[in-house]
Design a protein around this motif. Sequence first.
Motif: not given
Length: 83
Positions: A31-40, A65-69, A71-83
């Motif tokens: 989110f906004k260029g920073e990886e987030r681990t607390n997204v619900e 919760t707080l809704k933040l607006s 740019p959002v980027e999403v990916w599968f983590k297993e693809e990251e581990a396979a690289s």
Amino acid sequence: MSDTVPDRLSIYPDSPYFNEEVLRRGIGVRFKGEERTNVEEYCLSEGWIRVAVGRTLDRKGRPMTLKLSGPVEVWFKEEEAAS
């Protein structure tokens, strides 16, 4: 299973946007260029995420919760581990 990440996803089983298979596979959220681990919950098309705020609980016993607006980027983590 498709290699396309869902447009909207929630971690709560009673949500219509809950998808156990996708969550088990592992999702990374930036989110906004920073990886987030607390997204619900997130929505790619609308450009927002929901994150827990403090220790306050709502009437269902979940964290408030707080809704933040932005740019959002999403990916599968297993693809990251396979690289």
